[in-house]
Design an enzyme around this catalytic site. Structure first.
Site, PDB file in Angstrom:
ATOM      1  N   SER A 100      -9.087   4.722   2.273  1.00 20.67           N
ATOM      2  CA  SER A 100      -8.175   4.056   1.259  1.00 20.67           C
ATOM      3  C   SER A 100      -8.010   4.623  -0.042  1.00 20.67           C
ATOM      4  O   SER A 100      -9.048   4.787  -0.891  1.00 20.67           O
ATOM      5  CB  SER A 100      -8.769   2.501   1.365  1.00 20.67           C
ATOM      6  OG  SER A 100      -8.658   2.211   2.470  1.00 20.67           O
ATOM      7  N   LYS A 175      -2.594  -1.576   2.901  1.00 26.38           N
ATOM      8  CA  LYS A 175      -3.967  -1.624   2.576  1.00 26.38           C
ATOM      9  C   LYS A 175      -4.432  -2.174   1.337  1.00 26.38           C
ATOM     10  O   LYS A 175      -5.207  -2.900   1.236  1.00 26.38           O
ATOM     11  CB  LYS A 175      -4.647  -0.025   2.781  1.00 26.38           C
ATOM     12  CG  LYS A 175      -5.971  -0.159   2.582  1.00 26.38           C
ATOM     13  CD  LYS A 175      -6.913  -0.800   3.500  1.00 26.38           C
ATOM     14  CE  LYS A 175      -8.479  -0.930   2.917  1.00 26.38           C
ATOM     15  NZ  LYS A 175      -9.452  -1.023   4.034  1.00 26.38           N
ATOM     16  N   LYS A 243     -13.219  -0.105  -6.258  1.00 35.54           N
ATOM     17  CA  LYS A 243     -12.237   0.911  -6.363  1.00 35.54           C
ATOM     18  C   LYS A 243     -10.796   0.473  -5.832  1.00 35.54           C
ATOM     19  O   LYS A 243      -9.819   0.914  -6.441  1.00 35.54           O
ATOM     20  CB  LYS A 243     -12.607   2.070  -5.516  1.00 35.54           C
ATOM     21  CG  LYS A 243     -11.763   3.429  -5.377  1.00 35.54           C
ATOM     22  CD  LYS A 243     -11.079   3.627  -3.869  1.00 35.54           C
ATOM     23  CE  LYS A 243     -11.831   3.245  -2.557  1.00 35.54           C
ATOM     24  NZ  LYS A 243     -11.264   3.556  -1.495  1.00 35.54           N
TER      25      LYS A 243
END
Length: 297
Positions: A100, A175, A243
Site C-alpha cells: 500500500s 486502497k 502511513k
C-alpha cells in the site's frame, strides 16, 4: 507441482507476505522468495517454497514478481537501482506490487518498468492478516486489462473480491479510501466501547446486538474480540495505518477533496503512535479514547 503455472518471485515476507506466498505454494505455484529476515525465508522453504539470497537471484527466472513491503520507500528500494527488480527481471515479466503506497509511486513505477519491457499492476489488498491467511483478501487493481486478466488466477489464490479499478495508481487510490473508512470505523467503535463500559452495560451483549443492526460492519465483526479482550497483538499495525492516513490525506488534498472526519482520525492515529502504541493493532485506537476519557494506561 503444475509446470504450466508461471514461476513467481515473492519479495517481502512480513505479516501479510508470508501467508500470501504460502497460499500460492498451496495452489501449485513455484515460489522463490526474498526478504530481509532469515526466519521468514526458513518459513517459506518449510511451506514448500524456495529461498533466494538476493532480489536478483529471486527474480532472474520469474514470470511474475510480487512485492509486498511496508511503504513507498521500500517499493522504490526493491524496484530501482543496480540490485533491484527492474535491473534483473526479464523483459515481459509481470510485476505485481501488492504493497500500500502512494498512487504517484505506482504510476512512476509503471512508467519506469515500461522502459524495460516489464508490465506492472498495483494491487493493494484489504482484509488484514486474517484475510491473508484465509485467502479471502479484497484486491484492488490498477493497470491494463490484459495484464489484469493474466494475473487473475494468481489473485484468485490470494483473495475473494478482485476488481480492476482503472489505470495505474487506481488500486492505490481505492486502497487509500479503504483505509480512510476503516480508521473512521474503528474510531467510532472504540468510542462506543468506552461509552458502553462507562455506562455499566455488558459490553459483549451490546456489541453482539450492534453487530446485527445498521451499526454492524466487517470492522466490528473482525475487531470485536480485540476490544473485548484488550488484545492488541498486531494484525495491522498502527504505524502502517498512520502511513496510510498520510497517503489518503495527501492524495485528497491533491485532487481537491475535503476529508474533515478523516483528518481528525488521522491525528488520533498520529497521537496513538506518539504515545508509543505504533506497534499495536489498529484496534488499539481504543486506547486513545480511553486516555481521553481519563484512563491511566
Amino acid at each position: 507441482m503444475s509446470n504450466n503455472l508461471p514461476k513467481v518471485a515473492w519479495i517481502g515476507l512480513g505479516i501479510m507476505g508470508s501467508p500470501m506466498s504460502e497460499n500460492l505454494v498451496k495452489a501449485g505455484y513455484d515460489v522463490t522468495g526474498y526478504t530481509l529476515e532469515r526466519d521468514k525465508l526458513d518459513r517459506l522453504t518449510a511451506a514448500g517454497g524456495t529461498a533466494a539470497g538476493s532480489i536478483a537471484e529471486a527474480v532472474r527466472d520469474a514470470d511474475v514478481v510480487v512485492t509486498m513491503v511496508p511503504a513507498s520507500p521500500q517499493v522504490e528500494a526493491v524496484a530501482y537501482g543496480p540490485d533491484g527488480i527492474l535491473a534483473h527481471a526479464r523483459p515481459g515479466t509481470l510485476l505485481i506490487d501488492m504493497s500500500s503506497i502512494t498512487p504517484r509511486t505506482s504510476v512512476d513505477l509503471a512508467e519506469a518498468a515500461a522502459d524495460r519491457g516489464i508490465r506492472v499492476l498495483d494491487a493493494p489488498v484489504s482484509g488484514g492478516e486474517a484475510g491473508a491467511v484465509e485467502a479471502v483478501l479484497s484486491i484492488m487493481v490498477g493497470g491494463e486489462q490484459a495484464d489484469f486478466d493474466a494475473a487473475r488466477p494468481l489473485f484468485e489464490a490470494l483473495g475473494r473480491t478482485i476488481v480492476l479499478c482503472g489505470p495505474h495508481g487506481s488500486g492505490q487510490t481505492v486502497k487509500a479510501a479503504n483505509q480512510l473508512i476503516v480508521a473512521v470505523n474503528i474510531q467510532a467503535c472504540a468510542e462506543a466501547v468506552v461509552f458502553l463500559e462507562k455506562s455499566g452495560v455488558d459490553l459483549k451483549a451490546a456489541l453482539d446486538v450492534l453487530g446485527g443492526g445498521l451499526a454492524g460492519s466487517t470492522v466490528l465483526a473482525r475487531k470485536k474480540d480485540n476490544f473485548l479482550a484488550r488484545d492488541f497483538r498486531p494484525g495491522f499495525r498502527v504505524d502502517l495505518h498512520h502511513k496510510d492516513m498520510g497517503i489518503v490525506t495527501d492524495a485528497a488534498r491533491n485532487v481537491g477533496a475535503a476529508l474533515p472526519v478523516g483528518a481528525v482520525v488521522a491525528q488520533l492515529v498520529a497521537g496513538l503512535r506518539a504515545q508509543g502504541d505504533g506497534g499495536l493493532d489498529h484496534s488499539a485506537l481504543l486506547r486513545g479514547v480511553e486516555r481521553l476519557s481519563g484512563a491511566q494506561l
